[in-house]
Design an enzyme around this catalytic site. Sequence first.
Site, PDB file in Angstrom:
ATOM      1  N   MET A   1      -2.143  -7.310   6.468  1.00 48.03           N
ATOM      2  CA  MET A   1      -3.202  -8.114   5.856  1.00 48.03           C
ATOM      3  C   MET A   1      -2.752  -8.761   4.551  1.00 48.03           C
ATOM      4  SD  MET A   1      -6.300  -5.358   6.430  1.00 48.03           S
ATOM      5  CE  MET A   1      -6.453  -4.480   7.995  1.00 48.03           C
ATOM      6  N   SER A   2      -1.458  -9.041   4.431  1.00 50.41           N
ATOM      7  CA  SER A   2      -0.956  -9.591   3.166  1.00 50.41           C
ATOM      8  C   SER A   2       0.344 -10.356   3.387  1.00 50.41           C
ATOM      9  CB  SER A   2      -0.697  -8.443   2.170  1.00 50.41           C
ATOM     10  OG  SER A   2       0.347  -7.599   2.643  1.00 50.41           O
TER      11      SER A   2
ATOM     12  N   HIS B   1      -3.436   0.801  -4.685  1.00 48.92           N
ATOM     13  CA  HIS B   1      -2.988  -0.334  -5.487  1.00 48.92           C
ATOM     14  C   HIS B   1      -3.448  -0.082  -6.923  1.00 48.92           C
ATOM     15  CE1 HIS B   1      -1.817  -3.129  -2.134  1.00 48.92           C
ATOM     16  NE2 HIS B   1      -2.532  -2.231  -1.486  1.00 48.92           N
TER      17      HIS B   1
ATOM     18  N   ALA C   1       2.679  -2.357   3.931  1.00 47.18           N
ATOM     19  CA  ALA C   1       2.480  -1.374   4.990  1.00 47.18           C
ATOM     20  C   ALA C   1       1.925  -2.126   6.192  1.00 47.18           C
ATOM     21  CB  ALA C   1       1.505  -0.287   4.540  1.00 47.18           C
TER      22      ALA C   1
ATOM     23  N   SER D   1       0.827  -1.215   0.000  1.00 56.71           N
ATOM     24  CA  SER D   1       0.000   0.000   0.000  1.00 56.71           C
ATOM     25  C   SER D   1       0.858   1.260   0.000  1.00 56.71           C
ATOM     26  CB  SER D   1      -0.911   0.013   1.233  1.00 56.71           C
ATOM     27  OG  SER D   1      -1.829  -1.042   1.194  1.00 56.71           O
TER      28      SER D   1
ATOM     29  N   HIS E   1      -6.021  -9.154  -1.946  1.00 57.20           N
ATOM     30  CA  HIS E   1      -6.147  -9.447  -0.528  1.00 57.20           C
ATOM     31  C   HIS E   1      -7.314 -10.394  -0.251  1.00 57.20           C
ATOM     32  CE1 HIS E   1      -4.226  -5.463  -0.881  1.00 57.20           C
ATOM     33  NE2 HIS E   1      -3.566  -5.781   0.216  1.00 57.20           N
TER      34      HIS E   1
ATOM     35  N   ASN F   1       1.904   2.910  11.113  1.00 56.71           N
ATOM     36  CA  ASN F   1       1.193   3.365  12.311  1.00 56.71           C
ATOM     37  C   ASN F   1       1.635   2.511  13.496  1.00 56.71           C
ATOM     38  OD1 ASN F   1      -0.643   1.263  10.840  1.00 56.71           O
ATOM     39  ND2 ASN F   1      -1.355   1.232  12.964  1.00 56.71           N
TER      40      ASN F   1
ATOM     41  N   TYR G   1      -9.389 -10.107   2.134  1.00 57.27           N
ATOM     42  CA  TYR G   1     -10.587  -9.362   2.513  1.00 57.27           C
ATOM     43  C   TYR G   1     -11.352  -8.803   1.315  1.00 57.27           C
ATOM     44  CZ  TYR G   1      -7.603  -5.179   2.037  1.00 57.27           C
ATOM     45  OH  TYR G   1      -6.742  -4.213   1.578  1.00 57.27           O
ATOM     46  N   GLU G   2     -10.744  -8.813   0.137  1.00 55.29           N
ATOM     47  CA  GLU G   2     -11.457  -8.384  -1.063  1.00 55.29           C
ATOM     48  C   GLU G   2     -12.421  -9.459  -1.564  1.00 55.29           C
ATOM     49  OE1 GLU G   2      -8.984  -6.028  -4.039  1.00 55.29           O
ATOM     50  OE2 GLU G   2      -7.399  -6.923  -2.816  1.00 55.29           O
TER      51      GLU G   2
ATOM     52  N   HIS H   1      -6.704   4.144   7.026  1.00 56.02           N
ATOM     53  CA  HIS H   1      -6.005   3.927   5.757  1.00 56.02           C
ATOM     54  C   HIS H   1      -5.339   5.201   5.240  1.00 56.02           C
ATOM     55  CE1 HIS H   1      -5.009   1.534   2.278  1.00 56.02           C
ATOM     56  NE2 HIS H   1      -5.553   2.419   1.460  1.00 56.02           N
TER      57      HIS H   1
END
Length: 326
Positions: free
Chosen positions: A257-258, A102, A154, A71, A124, A281, A126-127, A297
Site C-alpha cells: 500500500m505504498s 511508523h 512490508a 512497516s 499512506h 505474509n 488510506y490515511e 497487521h
Amino acid sequence: MCSRDCCSGPGGSAKSGNTCTDRKNAKAVSVEKIIPTPQSLLYPYEVIQEIADFIVKGSNMRPKIGIICGSGLGSLADIIQDAKVFEYEKIPNFPVSTVEGHAGKLVVGNLEGAVVMAMQGRFHFYEGYPLAKCSMPVRVMKLCGVEYLFATNAAGGINPKYSVGDIMLMHDHVNMLGFAGNSPLQGPNDPRFGPRFPALVNSYNKELINKALEIGKQMGIEANMHVGVYSCLGGPTYETIAELKALRMMGVDAVGMSTVHEVITARHCDMKVFAFSLITNKCATEYSDKKDDEANHDEVMAVAKNRQKACCELVARLIRQIQASS
C-alpha cells in the site's frame, strides 16, 4: 433538494453565481463553490524549500542518501550514528503518520561514512492523505541534497515461490492507483522539480540491484532474495482472492500500500532509486474458510521485527559500497 440539472439550467448557477433555487419550495439556497486544489499545488516549491532548510539548518548536515522505512522496519534508522532526530509534528508543514509501526520521526546522521536521512514512518493514501502529500518528503529529501532514495516496505507475496521473510528487490511496478487516475504529479508541473512527462522505464537502478544481490550472497541469504514486480493498492483493506489472481496474471510478485508514488516522485526529480519489499505474509489465492489464510497487521509487524537485522545489514552494506565508489 437541488436537482442534478438545477445549477446548469435556466435560473441556475450560470445566472445567479453561488445560489440555486429549490423549485419545490421556491427558496434561494446559498451554495459554496469548492474548487479542488491540484495535487502539485498542495506543496509548492517554496514550501518544500522551507521544510528542507529547516532540516538542513537543524541538523547541520546535507544528506546524500534518503531512506524510507516501511512497516516494522524503523530499526533501519536506529543504526544511524550522530543522529539528529526531528519529530514530524515539529517540522513545519509536515504531515503526521497515524499507522502502528511508523514512529513519525525523521533522522539525519551518518551511516557507513555517508550522511543519510531516514523516515521512521511514511504517509499512506488510506490515511486520507492525497498522493502528493504522501510523497512530499521525497521532494524535501531532494532539496536537502539527497541523490539516492532507498524505499522499503512490508508486502504480501503473490508469487508462489516466495516465502515469509524473503526479500524482494523491486525492478518494476504496476501502478494500480495510477490506473484509476491518481498521481502525485497531477496538476501544473514545476520544472524546478522535473519534466512534465517523466519516463518510468528503468525506474529502479539496475546497478544497485546487482550490488544488493552480490551483498545477499556475501550475507548467505541469496536463497531468500528475489527480484520482482511490486504493485501498490489503495488499502486499507487487504486484497480479495479475485484481485490477487488478477494481479498475478499481470505479472505482479508482491503487493502493498505504498512506495510506488514515492518512486514516481523520486524519478521525477532525477534521484536514483533502490527499493525492496520484505515479504511478511503469503497472499491467499484460493478460496478457503480458514482464518489463518487472512492477512493481518500483527503478522506483518512480527515478521518485520524478526527480519529487521538482515534488512539493516543489507542497507548498510549497500550504502558502504555507494560511499566507497563516490
